[in-house]
Design an enzyme around this catalytic site. Structure first.
Site, PDB file in Angstrom:
ATOM      1  N   ARG A  38      27.797   4.787 -16.676  1.00 17.85           N
ATOM      2  CA  ARG A  38      26.728   4.217 -15.865  1.00 17.85           C
ATOM      3  C   ARG A  38      27.032   4.295 -14.370  1.00 17.85           C
ATOM      4  O   ARG A  38      26.125   4.401 -13.545  1.00 17.85           O
ATOM      5  CB  ARG A  38      26.491   2.754 -16.268  1.00 17.85           C
ATOM      6  CG  ARG A  38      25.767   2.555 -17.586  1.00 17.85           C
ATOM      7  CD  ARG A  38      24.364   3.119 -17.563  1.00 17.85           C
ATOM      8  NE  ARG A  38      23.424   2.325 -16.804  1.00 17.85           N
ATOM      9  CZ  ARG A  38      22.524   1.513 -17.338  1.00 17.85           C
ATOM     10  NH1 ARG A  38      22.445   1.382 -18.635  1.00 17.85           N
ATOM     11  NH2 ARG A  38      21.695   0.848 -16.565  1.00 17.85           N
ATOM     12  N   GLY A  65      21.659  -9.990  -9.951  1.00 17.90           N
ATOM     13  CA  GLY A  65      21.265 -10.741 -11.139  1.00 17.90           C
ATOM     14  C   GLY A  65      20.095 -10.103 -11.856  1.00 17.90           C
ATOM     15  O   GLY A  65      19.636  -9.009 -11.502  1.00 17.90           O
ATOM     16  N   ASN A  79      11.026  -5.103  -7.154  1.00 18.03           N
ATOM     17  CA  ASN A  79      10.665  -5.002  -8.568  1.00 18.03           C
ATOM     18  C   ASN A  79       9.666  -6.105  -8.883  1.00 18.03           C
ATOM     19  O   ASN A  79       9.556  -7.095  -8.147  1.00 18.03           O
ATOM     20  CB  ASN A  79      11.921  -5.154  -9.438  1.00 18.03           C
ATOM     21  CG  ASN A  79      11.678  -4.796 -10.903  1.00 18.03           C
ATOM     22  OD1 ASN A  79      10.674  -4.198 -11.246  1.00 18.03           O
ATOM     23  ND2 ASN A  79      12.606  -5.169 -11.762  1.00 18.03           N
ATOM     24  N   THR A  80       8.947  -5.934  -9.974  1.00 15.49           N
ATOM     25  CA  THR A  80       8.039  -6.981 -10.440  1.00 15.49           C
ATOM     26  C   THR A  80       8.569  -7.577 -11.738  1.00 15.49           C
ATOM     27  O   THR A  80       9.315  -6.936 -12.476  1.00 15.49           O
ATOM     28  CB  THR A  80       6.616  -6.430 -10.691  1.00 15.49           C
ATOM     29  OG1 THR A  80       6.697  -5.371 -11.651  1.00 15.49           O
ATOM     30  CG2 THR A  80       5.988  -5.924  -9.409  1.00 15.49           C
ATOM     31  N   HIS A  81       8.163  -8.826 -11.989  1.00 14.84           N
ATOM     32  CA  HIS A  81       8.546  -9.511 -13.218  1.00 14.84           C
ATOM     33  C   HIS A  81       7.325 -10.249 -13.769  1.00 14.84           C
ATOM     34  O   HIS A  81       6.619 -10.909 -12.998  1.00 14.84           O
ATOM     35  CB  HIS A  81       9.682 -10.499 -12.944  1.00 14.84           C
ATOM     36  CG  HIS A  81      10.097 -11.275 -14.149  1.00 14.84           C
ATOM     37  ND1 HIS A  81      10.567 -10.662 -15.296  1.00 14.84           N
ATOM     38  CD2 HIS A  81      10.080 -12.608 -14.412  1.00 14.84           C
ATOM     39  CE1 HIS A  81      10.835 -11.596 -16.200  1.00 14.84           C
ATOM     40  NE2 HIS A  81      10.547 -12.769 -15.694  1.00 14.84           N
ATOM     41  N   ASP A  88      16.342 -10.524 -12.421  1.00 14.79           N
ATOM     42  CA  ASP A  88      15.123 -11.179 -11.918  1.00 14.79           C
ATOM     43  C   ASP A  88      15.449 -12.404 -11.063  1.00 14.79           C
ATOM     44  O   ASP A  88      14.749 -13.422 -11.117  1.00 14.79           O
ATOM     45  CB  ASP A  88      14.203 -11.574 -13.092  1.00 14.79           C
ATOM     46  CG  ASP A  88      13.864 -10.401 -13.988  1.00 14.79           C
ATOM     47  OD1 ASP A  88      13.711  -9.287 -13.465  1.00 14.79           O
ATOM     48  OD2 ASP A  88      13.758 -10.590 -15.214  1.00 14.79           O
ATOM     49  N   ASP A 112      18.557  -7.996  -6.674  1.00 12.28           N
ATOM     50  CA  ASP A 112      19.957  -8.265  -6.351  1.00 12.28           C
ATOM     51  C   ASP A 112      20.795  -8.024  -7.602  1.00 12.28           C
ATOM     52  O   ASP A 112      20.353  -7.376  -8.546  1.00 12.28           O
ATOM     53  CB  ASP A 112      20.143  -9.671  -5.774  1.00 12.28           C
ATOM     54  CG  ASP A 112      19.771 -10.785  -6.760  1.00 12.28           C
ATOM     55  OD1 ASP A 112      19.501 -10.488  -7.955  1.00 12.28           O
ATOM     56  OD2 ASP A 112      19.756 -11.954  -6.342  1.00 12.28           O
TER      57      ASP A 112
END
Length: 200
Positions: free
Chosen positions: A64, A142, A106-108, A144, A140
């Protein structure tokens, strides 16, 4: 504002950004689209719009970290002002965040910090909340957990399933994404701790 959009699937959020960017007054343009798999509809949408694409599959790299470094390099080549995760189903690593921290959004499908993770809509429904929604945030380390840029509320109906609720959230999410990215492009943004201000 130059946008690089990262995708993994159908690309409905990408299409909304591409459509918005056809108006010069929007203030942002999609300069490249990257994916973690090939043969997806999102890539076809980008190609139809004449936007350059690149694909970096995790399985094509030894680990990764190597994939994350390659993704960082591929995105950086397009000199983005902002990187948008639009249904990108991979977590980026330290190299990517070191390069694009504070510029990667990003979206959540929930009102953060409630219900993090991939089951946001289902978890909200299981918990019995009456209102959920969507969140646009800076990514970041974490899951979300980054500073919140914008949120939209979506009411939970008595007959909702996880699928019907998630579909309504996605409609709100697309509108929020397009409007907020445009506002960030035209008016700028600042991040102070966890507080994000968009526009003048």
């Amino acid at each position: 504002m130059r946008l690089v959009v990262l995708v993994s699937g159908a690309g409905t959020n990408l299409q909304a950004l591409l459509d918005a960017a056809t108006d010069p007054a929007y203030g942002a343009t999609v300069v490249a689209v990257g994916a973690d798999r090939d043969g997806i509809e999102a890539l076809a949408r980008a190609e139809q719009a004449g936007v350059p694409t690149f694909v970096l599959r995790v399985r094509d790299f030894p680990d990764r970290v190597a994939w994350d470094q390659a993704l960082t390099k591929a995105v950086a080549e397009h000199q983005p002002d902002l990187v948008v995760s639009a249904g990108f189903m991979k977590l980026v690593g330290k190299d990517f965040l070191a390069e694009f921290g504070g510029r990667f959004v990003n979206t959540h499908p929930a009102l953060s910090p409630s219900f993090p993770g991939v089951r946001g809509a289902a978890d909200a429904l299981d918990y019995g909340v009456k209102v959920t929604g969507c969140t646009l945030f800076f990514v970041d380390e974490g899951v979300d957990t980054g500073p919140i840029i914008a949120q939209r509320a979506v009411a939970v109906a008595d007959g909702d399933t996880a699928e019907t609720l998630h579909e309504r959230i996605k409609v709100a999410e697309r509108a929020m994404l397009v409007e907020t990215i445009g506002a960030m492009a035209r008016g700028g943004f600042t991040i102070e701790g966890r507080r994000v201000a968009v526009g003048g």
